[in-house]
Design a protein around this motif. Structure first.
Motif, PDB file in Angstrom:
ATOM      1  N   THR A  41       0.838  -1.204   0.000  1.00  0.00           N
ATOM      2  CA  THR A  41       0.000   0.000   0.000  1.00  0.00           C
ATOM      3  C   THR A  41       0.871   1.252   0.000  1.00  0.00           C
ATOM      4  O   THR A  41       0.577   2.228  -0.708  1.00  0.00           O
ATOM      5  N   GLU A  82      -7.317   0.395  -0.757  1.00  0.00           N
ATOM      6  CA  GLU A  82      -7.730  -0.814  -0.055  1.00  0.00           C
ATOM      7  C   GLU A  82      -8.822  -0.471   0.941  1.00  0.00           C
ATOM      8  O   GLU A  82      -9.008   0.686   1.337  1.00  0.00           O
ATOM      9  N   ASP A 158      -5.623  -1.647  -5.005  1.00  0.00           N
ATOM     10  CA  ASP A 158      -5.078  -2.168  -3.756  1.00  0.00           C
ATOM     11  C   ASP A 158      -5.986  -3.234  -3.145  1.00  0.00           C
ATOM     12  O   ASP A 158      -7.038  -2.920  -2.604  1.00  0.00           O
ATOM     13  N   GLU A 159      -5.567  -4.471  -3.223  1.00  0.00           N
ATOM     14  CA  GLU A 159      -6.259  -5.629  -2.631  1.00  0.00           C
ATOM     15  C   GLU A 159      -7.764  -5.624  -2.895  1.00  0.00           C
ATOM     16  O   GLU A 159      -8.569  -5.630  -1.955  1.00  0.00           O
TER      17      GLU A 159
HETATM   18 MG   LIG Z   1      -1.968  -2.728   2.188  1.00  0.00          MG
END
Ligand SMILES: [Mg+2]
Ligand SMILES: Nc1ncnc2c1ncn2[C@@H]1O[C@H](COP(=O)(O)OP(=O)(O)OP(=O)(O)O)[C@@H](O)[C@H]1O
Length: 236
Positions: A41, A82, A158-159
């Motif tokens: 991140t 995220e 992000d994820e």
């Molecule tokens: Mg992260």
């Protein structure tokens, strides 16, 4: 298209990434892998201008040093953060409009909203509903659609599959695959190594802010077993 050269990322006095070099070419899907706290991140935040960094980041020949988040957005960098960070009290439509805040072509924005509503009918059905009332998977779709509303040249994801049921994860990965098929350049952060490697052209494996290995899909898949022993992350 995007080049990171010896990038160090800082959160106040803490150095979270200790000199990372990453390269993403136009049309590629590149994945950043690694366990919790690896610096994934932080790396995306440094590219988007959310976290401070040293070293060099260039995008389409522009050195990003000193550029604000908005200036980076105007160059074509969009971050889908995220944890599905949507604006819960605003409607789905308002969230999408916020994604287009740096654009001046109003008719284009309106037709893009129509386009994303046709891609995500579930968001269309809930267009006037507070975004906080959406399910986790719907919020993730909104996060991605909002990032795409800026008409980016690169999407930092992000994820996107974190905390979602397997079926919803599948839908999210299918969406990423279709974005890739449309020529979108993607820098993806994932802990779901197997699914991510199916999409990725190239990947980087981080641990504790350091690069552990990098390579194409085959190389990283071959290293999968040793990576999971090394880092304790699930690659199945
Ligand atoms: Mg992260
Ligand atoms: N805002 C912050 N303030 C202080 N330290 C931070 C901050 N954000 C991240 N860190 C630290 O930087 C390091 C890297 O964190 P980062 O969030 O980049 O990891 P990550 O790879 O994204 O992990 P995860 O998979 O859990 O999301 C961690 O040690 C973390 O504690």
């Amino acid at each position: 298209m995007l080049e990171l050269h010896n990038v160090r990322v800082y959160h106040g006095p803490i150095e979270a990434v200790h000199g990372l070099s990453v390269s993403v070419s136009e049309g590629q899907c590149v994945v950043l892998l690694g366990p919790n706290g690896a610096g994934k991140t932080s790396t995306l935040s440094a590219i988007a201008g959310v976290a401070s960094s040293r070293g060099q980041i260039t995008f389409n020949g522009h050195d990003l040093e000193g550029l604000s988040i908005e200036e980076r957005q105007r160059l074509g960098i969009a971050l889908a953060p995220e944890g599905r960070r949507i604006f819960s009290n605003l409607s789905v439509r308002e969230n999408l409009l916020i994604g287009a805040a740096t654009r001046t072509d109003r008719p284009g924005v309106a037709s893009d909203i129509d386009y994303w509503f046709s891609t995500f009918p579930v968001l269309h059905e809930r267009s006037d509903q507070a975004a906080g009332t959406l399910s986790g998977g719907e919020q993730q779709m909104l996060t991605i659609a909002r990032a795409l509303m800026s008409k980016p040249r690169i999407l930092l994801l992000d994820e996107p599959s974190l905390g979602l049921a397997p079926l919803i994860c599948k839908q999210i990965f299918a969406l990423i695959d279709s974005l890739k098929a449309q020529g979108m350049t993607i820098l993806l952060v994932e802990q779901n190594v197997r699914d991510a490697l199916q999409l990725a052209d190239y990947g980087y494996m981080l641990n504790s802010g350091n690069l552990m290995s990098e390579g194409d899909r085959e190389t990283l898949s071959r290293q999968g077993a040793s990576m999971s022993t090394l880092t304790g992350i699930n690659h199945t």
